[in-house]
Every structure is written in structure tokens, then in C-alpha cells.
Design a protein around this motif. Structure first.
Motif, PDB file in Angstrom:
ATOM      1  N   ARG A  63       8.003   0.277 -14.161  1.00 33.55           N
ATOM      2  CA  ARG A  63       6.760   1.055 -14.204  1.00 33.55           C
ATOM      3  C   ARG A  63       6.029   0.991 -12.871  1.00 33.55           C
ATOM      4  NH1 ARG A  63       1.859   2.354 -15.327  1.00 33.55           N
ATOM      5  NH2 ARG A  63       0.690   2.625 -17.163  1.00 33.55           N
ATOM      6  N   VAL A  64       5.973  -0.188 -12.286  1.00 31.59           N
ATOM      7  CA  VAL A  64       5.319  -0.340 -10.985  1.00 31.59           C
ATOM      8  C   VAL A  64       6.039   0.511  -9.939  1.00 31.59           C
ATOM      9  CG1 VAL A  64       4.879  -1.987  -9.108  1.00 31.59           C
ATOM     10  CG2 VAL A  64       4.309  -2.603 -11.453  1.00 31.59           C
ATOM     11  N   GLN A  65       7.357   0.467  -9.929  1.00 32.98           N
ATOM     12  CA  GLN A  65       8.124   1.250  -8.962  1.00 32.98           C
ATOM     13  C   GLN A  65       7.952   2.748  -9.185  1.00 32.98           C
ATOM     14  OE1 GLN A  65       9.715   0.145  -6.255  1.00 32.98           O
ATOM     15  NE2 GLN A  65       8.884  -1.842  -6.800  1.00 32.98           N
ATOM     16  N   ARG A  66       7.946   3.194 -10.442  1.00 32.50           N
ATOM     17  CA  ARG A  66       7.748   4.623 -10.733  1.00 32.50           C
ATOM     18  C   ARG A  66       6.365   5.092 -10.301  1.00 32.50           C
ATOM     19  NH1 ARG A  66      10.105   3.147 -15.458  1.00 32.50           N
ATOM     20  NH2 ARG A  66       8.126   3.195 -16.545  1.00 32.50           N
ATOM     21  N   LEU A  67       5.340   4.311 -10.610  1.00 33.41           N
ATOM     22  CA  LEU A  67       3.989   4.695 -10.207  1.00 33.41           C
ATOM     23  C   LEU A  67       3.844   4.725  -8.691  1.00 33.41           C
ATOM     24  CD1 LEU A  67       1.787   2.822 -12.820  1.00 33.41           C
ATOM     25  CD2 LEU A  67       1.993   5.283 -12.527  1.00 33.41           C
ATOM     26  N   GLN A  68       4.457   3.759  -8.032  1.00 38.07           N
ATOM     27  CA  GLN A  68       4.410   3.735  -6.569  1.00 38.07           C
ATOM     28  C   GLN A  68       5.114   4.968  -6.001  1.00 38.07           C
ATOM     29  OE1 GLN A  68       2.965   1.170  -4.828  1.00 38.07           O
ATOM     30  NE2 GLN A  68       3.405   2.082  -2.858  1.00 38.07           N
ATOM     31  N   GLY A  69       6.264   5.298  -6.544  1.00 41.85           N
ATOM     32  CA  GLY A  69       6.989   6.480  -6.081  1.00 41.85           C
ATOM     33  C   GLY A  69       6.223   7.768  -6.327  1.00 41.85           C
ATOM     34  N   ARG A  70       5.598   7.874  -7.481  1.00 39.00           N
ATOM     35  CA  ARG A  70       4.799   9.069  -7.776  1.00 39.00           C
ATOM     36  C   ARG A  70       3.606   9.172  -6.848  1.00 39.00           C
ATOM     37  NH1 ARG A  70       3.534   9.239 -13.954  1.00 39.00           N
ATOM     38  NH2 ARG A  70       2.620  11.217 -13.332  1.00 39.00           N
ATOM     39  N   ALA A  71       2.990   8.052  -6.514  1.00 40.91           N
ATOM     40  CA  ALA A  71       1.856   8.070  -5.579  1.00 40.91           C
ATOM     41  C   ALA A  71       2.317   8.516  -4.189  1.00 40.91           C
ATOM     42  CB  ALA A  71       1.190   6.699  -5.514  1.00 40.91           C
ATOM     43  N   ALA A 100      -1.673  -1.009 -11.527  1.00 38.22           N
ATOM     44  CA  ALA A 100      -0.452  -1.679 -11.977  1.00 38.22           C
ATOM     45  C   ALA A 100      -0.064  -2.804 -11.028  1.00 38.22           C
ATOM     46  CB  ALA A 100       0.689  -0.669 -12.099  1.00 38.22           C
ATOM     47  N   ARG A 101      -0.210  -2.583  -9.738  1.00 38.78           N
ATOM     48  CA  ARG A 101       0.181  -3.607  -8.763  1.00 38.78           C
ATOM     49  C   ARG A 101      -0.799  -4.766  -8.694  1.00 38.78           C
ATOM     50  NH1 ARG A 101       2.591  -1.612  -3.196  1.00 38.78           N
ATOM     51  NH2 ARG A 101       2.680  -3.856  -2.999  1.00 38.78           N
ATOM     52  N   SER A 102      -2.018  -4.573  -9.169  1.00 40.38           N
ATOM     53  CA  SER A 102      -3.005  -5.654  -9.075  1.00 40.38           C
ATOM     54  C   SER A 102      -3.006  -6.570 -10.293  1.00 40.38           C
ATOM     55  CB  SER A 102      -4.396  -5.066  -8.868  1.00 40.38           C
ATOM     56  OG  SER A 102      -4.789  -4.335 -10.005  1.00 40.38           O
ATOM     57  N   ARG A 103      -2.172  -6.299 -11.267  1.00 37.52           N
ATOM     58  CA  ARG A 103      -2.099  -7.186 -12.432  1.00 37.52           C
ATOM     59  C   ARG A 103      -1.551  -8.539 -12.010  1.00 37.52           C
ATOM     60  NH1 ARG A 103      -0.177  -2.520 -16.425  1.00 37.52           N
ATOM     61  NH2 ARG A 103      -2.260  -1.719 -16.822  1.00 37.52           N
ATOM     62  N   PRO A 104      -2.052  -9.606 -12.635  1.00 34.62           N
ATOM     63  CA  PRO A 104      -1.662 -10.956 -12.198  1.00 34.62           C
ATOM     64  C   PRO A 104      -0.155 -11.222 -12.264  1.00 34.62           C
ATOM     65  CG  PRO A 104      -3.565 -11.069 -13.646  1.00 34.62           C
ATOM     66  CD  PRO A 104      -3.103  -9.648 -13.658  1.00 34.62           C
ATOM     67  N   LEU A 105       0.504 -10.819 -13.331  1.00 36.56           N
ATOM     68  CA  LEU A 105       1.929 -11.079 -13.463  1.00 36.56           C
ATOM     69  C   LEU A 105       2.736 -10.310 -12.416  1.00 36.56           C
ATOM     70  CD1 LEU A 105       4.022 -12.585 -15.131  1.00 36.56           C
ATOM     71  CD2 LEU A 105       4.193 -10.565 -16.598  1.00 36.56           C
ATOM     72  N   VAL A 106       2.327  -9.095 -12.139  1.00 37.39           N
ATOM     73  CA  VAL A 106       3.002  -8.286 -11.127  1.00 37.39           C
ATOM     74  C   VAL A 106       2.825  -8.909  -9.749  1.00 37.39           C
ATOM     75  CG1 VAL A 106       3.007  -6.018 -10.005  1.00 37.39           C
ATOM     76  CG2 VAL A 106       2.816  -6.178 -12.489  1.00 37.39           C
ATOM     77  N   ARG A 107       1.636  -9.397  -9.463  1.00 32.89           N
ATOM     78  CA  ARG A 107       1.380 -10.036  -8.167  1.00 32.89           C
ATOM     79  C   ARG A 107       2.117 -11.369  -8.068  1.00 32.89           C
ATOM     80  NH1 ARG A 107      -4.716  -9.585  -6.418  1.00 32.89           N
ATOM     81  NH2 ARG A 107      -3.751 -10.401  -4.556  1.00 32.89           N
TER      82      ARG A 107
END
Length: 167
Positions: free
Chosen positions: A27-35, A130-137
Motif C-alpha cells: 500500500r505504501v509503495q502504491r500510494l507513493q507511485g500514484r503520488a 501512510a509513510r508517517s505511521r509508526p510501523l511503516v517508519r
């Protein structure tokens, strides 16, 4: 035998955690790509509007609008926001007739730019969230890509005078 259920339960929980982490990373990668795609689309709309404004300035409105359009076309990444804001102010300062094809193309390009800017802003907000969530970071799921950046410009939508019918 009772220990076997604990092992099965631990494997199921571990499988669910891994599935969640894989889904989150995707999800993080898809959102980053869409941005990133939205940033490219925004850039294309900015160029179209500046080119249409340059054509309009050459034919009707003169030096100041043409200079602002050329600066917007030639601006580097660091000066882009200021150049686009200046072009927007110059376009708001001229009387645009929607019946004229050159003015109509600038008005249409400005409307498309406003929509593209809104889509870009929404996607950047979602990707940053999405990227600022603690688990993702913690697991560094967004590494390898820059943080998406907002493109902060004035609303590029141009108003058409009420006494002139829009096309």
C-alpha cells in the motif's frame, strides 16, 4: 498434544502478521507511485497552461504576460512555484474572452490544472500519511523513495466575466 495447538496458533498469528506487513508495504509503495504519477501529470498541465498563456500573450496581451509564461516554462524545480503563482496573477489581471479560441484554451488549461493540483494534493497527503505511521517508519517501508512534496500554488482557476457567455 496440547502443545500442538499453541504451535498452530502461533503459526497462524505469525502468518497474519506477515500478511498485514506485506499488504502495508504494498500500500505504501502504491500510494507513493500514484503520488509520483500525479506529480508528473501536474507538471504536464503546468506546461500546457504556460504554453497556452505564451501563445495568448504573443497574439493579444503583450510583454508582461509573455514574460511570466516564459519564466514559468523555463523555471527550474526550485523556482517553479513562484513562477506559476506569478503567471496565475498575470492571467487574472487580463480580461479573458471565452469566445476567443486562445483565451478558451487558457481557461480550459487552467481548469484542468486546478483539478490536477487537487488530485496531486490528495495523493501526496495520503502517501505522507501512510509513510508517517509508526510501523511503516520502524520497518522503513518507504525507503528508496523521496517523501512526496506538495506543490503549493494559488488556485489557478480563472473566472469568466458574468456578461460573457462561457463556451
Amino acid at each position: 498434544m496440547p502443545h500442538m495447538w499453541w504451535v498452530v496458533a502461533a503459526i497462524v498469528v505469525l502468518g497474519l502478521v506477515v500478511a498485514y506487513l506485506v499488504w502495508t508495504a504494498g500500500r505504501v509503495q502504491r500510494l507513493q507511485g500514484r503520488a509520483e504519477l500525479a506529480a508528473r501529470a501536474l507538471d504536464a498541465h503546468l506546461l500546457r497552461r504556460a504554453a497556452a498563456a505564451a501563445v495568448l500573450a504573443e497574439r493579444r496581451f503583450g510583454v508582461e504576460l509573455y514574460a511570466a509564461a516564459r519564466v514559468a516554462l523555463d523555471a527550474g524545480p526550485d523556482e517553479r512555484e513562484a513562477a506559476e503563482n506569478d503567471l496565475t496573477r498575470q492571467l487574472r489581471g487580463v480580461q479573458l474572452d471565452p469566445g476567443d479560441p486562445d483565451c478558451g484554451s487558457v481557461i480550459a488549461a487552467s481548469r484542468r490544472l486546478a483539478l490536477s493540483r487537487q488530485v496531486h494534493t490528495d495523493l501526496v497527503r495520503d502517501a505522507r500519511s501512510a509513510r508517517s505511521r509508526p510501523l511503516v517508519r520502524l520497518l522503513r517501508m518507504g525507503r528508496g523513495r523521496e517523501w512526496p512534496r506538495y506543490f503549493d500554488i494559488d488556485d489557478p482557476t480563472l473566472t469568466v466575466p458574468a456578461d460573457v457567455p462561457a463556451t
